[in-house]
Scaffold this motif. Structure first.
Motif, short mmCIF file in Angstrom:
data_model
loop_
_atom_site.label_atom_id
_atom_site.label_comp_id
_atom_site.label_asym_id
_atom_site.label_seq_id
_atom_site.Cartn_x
_atom_site.Cartn_y
_atom_site.Cartn_z
N TYR A 4 26.16 8.68 31.64
CA TYR A 4 25.47 7.43 31.91
C TYR A 4 26.11 6.80 33.14
O TYR A 4 27.33 6.65 33.21
CB TYR A 4 25.61 6.51 30.69
CG TYR A 4 25.16 5.09 30.91
CD1 TYR A 4 23.82 4.76 30.95
CD2 TYR A 4 26.09 4.06 31.05
CE1 TYR A 4 23.40 3.44 31.12
CE2 TYR A 4 25.70 2.76 31.22
CZ TYR A 4 24.35 2.45 31.26
OH TYR A 4 23.96 1.15 31.44
N PHE A 5 25.30 6.48 34.12
CA PHE A 5 25.75 5.83 35.34
C PHE A 5 25.17 4.42 35.37
O PHE A 5 23.97 4.24 35.12
CB PHE A 5 25.24 6.55 36.60
CG PHE A 5 25.73 7.95 36.76
CD1 PHE A 5 26.86 8.23 37.50
CD2 PHE A 5 25.04 9.00 36.18
CE1 PHE A 5 27.30 9.53 37.67
CE2 PHE A 5 25.47 10.30 36.34
CZ PHE A 5 26.60 10.57 37.09
N LEU A 6 25.97 3.45 35.69
CA LEU A 6 25.51 2.07 35.84
C LEU A 6 25.97 1.54 37.19
O LEU A 6 27.16 1.57 37.51
CB LEU A 6 26.08 1.19 34.72
CG LEU A 6 25.91 -0.32 34.91
CD1 LEU A 6 24.43 -0.71 34.94
CD2 LEU A 6 26.67 -1.08 33.85
N LEU A 7 25.02 1.12 38.00
CA LEU A 7 25.30 0.38 39.22
C LEU A 7 24.75 -1.03 38.96
O LEU A 7 23.53 -1.23 38.99
CB LEU A 7 24.60 1.01 40.43
CG LEU A 7 24.91 2.49 40.69
CD1 LEU A 7 24.05 3.03 41.82
CD2 LEU A 7 26.38 2.68 41.01
N PRO A 8 25.61 -2.01 38.64
CA PRO A 8 25.12 -3.30 38.17
C PRO A 8 24.45 -4.17 39.23
O PRO A 8 23.74 -5.10 38.90
CB PRO A 8 26.36 -3.98 37.62
CG PRO A 8 27.49 -3.38 38.40
CD PRO A 8 27.07 -1.95 38.65
N TRP A 9 24.68 -3.85 40.51
CA TRP A 9 24.06 -4.67 41.55
C TRP A 9 23.90 -3.84 42.81
O TRP A 9 24.87 -3.49 43.47
CB TRP A 9 24.92 -5.88 41.85
CG TRP A 9 24.27 -6.94 42.70
CD1 TRP A 9 23.02 -6.94 43.22
CD2 TRP A 9 24.87 -8.16 43.14
NE1 TRP A 9 22.79 -8.08 43.94
CE2 TRP A 9 23.92 -8.85 43.90
CE3 TRP A 9 26.12 -8.73 42.95
CZ2 TRP A 9 24.18 -10.07 44.49
CZ3 TRP A 9 26.37 -9.95 43.53
CH2 TRP A 9 25.41 -10.62 44.29
N VAL A 10 22.66 -3.47 43.10
CA VAL A 10 22.32 -2.75 44.33
C VAL A 10 21.46 -3.69 45.16
O VAL A 10 20.53 -4.31 44.65
CB VAL A 10 21.55 -1.44 44.05
CG1 VAL A 10 21.22 -0.71 45.35
CG2 VAL A 10 22.35 -0.54 43.11
N THR A 11 21.80 -3.83 46.43
CA THR A 11 21.08 -4.75 47.29
C THR A 11 20.69 -4.05 48.59
O THR A 11 21.04 -2.89 48.79
CB THR A 11 21.94 -6.02 47.56
OG1 THR A 11 21.15 -6.98 48.26
CG2 THR A 11 23.18 -5.69 48.36
N ASN A 12 19.98 -4.74 49.44
CA ASN A 12 19.53 -4.21 50.73
C ASN A 12 18.62 -3.00 50.55
O ASN A 12 18.67 -2.06 51.34
CB ASN A 12 20.70 -3.85 51.64
CG ASN A 12 21.61 -5.02 51.95
OD1 ASN A 12 21.34 -6.14 51.56
ND2 ASN A 12 22.70 -4.77 52.63
N GLY A 13 17.79 -3.01 49.51
CA GLY A 13 16.87 -1.89 49.27
C GLY A 13 15.88 -1.75 50.42
O GLY A 13 15.20 -2.70 50.80
#
Length: 193
Positions: free
Chosen positions: A103-112
């Protein structure tokens, strides 16, 4: 996920005669992970969540497309991924279900940002790039992703994700959720996260 690291500056101490008498390795700064997602099937709603691009609706109120506008640097999304753990001997001493997943969690990805788009006789693939940020106030999360007891009862993360973290990886016996299209409500108890 590619680590974005700024190299630290080494410090060298020299005597008056130029001879090195001390050395301290510079400490690198971790800026986050630069992410690239290849998307083979996407709804307008998903693209709005990933990029901030507004959804275009048809006469019946159903989503039919999206507008490509400026990059939304002040918003973002969380990304959860599951990958199969292969092998028959995965946790054989535990009778917790039908398999195991990383299980991978990236809690905040921005600049999509959607990448180049090539339209031809083949299928269209979308590429999205973004960057992680620390924080996101994920806590233990709103979803059941981890066994809470020996019976394998699904529940949220057992320990909250620290505000300085960019990613969490773990092995779980809780299967990924069934795929669904369109917006889904995020149901959580604010006091639990």
């Amino acid at each position: 996920m590619e680590a974005n690291v700024e190299e630290g500056e080494d410090v060298v101490f020299r005597a008056a005669n130029g001879r090195q008498c001390g050395y301290k390795k510079g400490c690198p700064s971790f800026n986050g992970f630069d992410t690239t997602l290849n998307i083979f099937q996407a709804s307008p709603e998903l693209l709005e969540i990933l990029t901030g691009s507004p959804v275009v609706y048809g006469w019946d109120g159903e989503p039919i497309g999206f507008d490509s506008c400026s990059i939304q640097c002040n918003s973002g999304f969380a990304l959860e991924l599951w990958a199969d753990v292969l092998g028959e001997d995965v946790c054989p001493e535990e009778d917790t279900g039908d398999g195991a997943w990383v299980y991978f969690l990236l809690p905040w990805v921005t600049n999509g940002l959607l990448g180049d788009l090539e339209v031809g006789s083949e299928a269209v693939t979308l590429t999205l790039t973004g960057a992680t940020r620390a924080g996101g106030r994920w806590g233990v999360g709103p979803y059941d992703v981890l066994a809470q007891d020996a019976a394998g009862t699904p529940g949220p993360l057992l320990t909250p994700l620290d505000a300085s973290c960019h990613r969490r990886m773990l092995v779980t016996t809780i299967a990924p959720p069934a795929p669904s299209c369109g917006y889904q409500p995020v149901l959580c108890d604010a006091s639990a996260s």
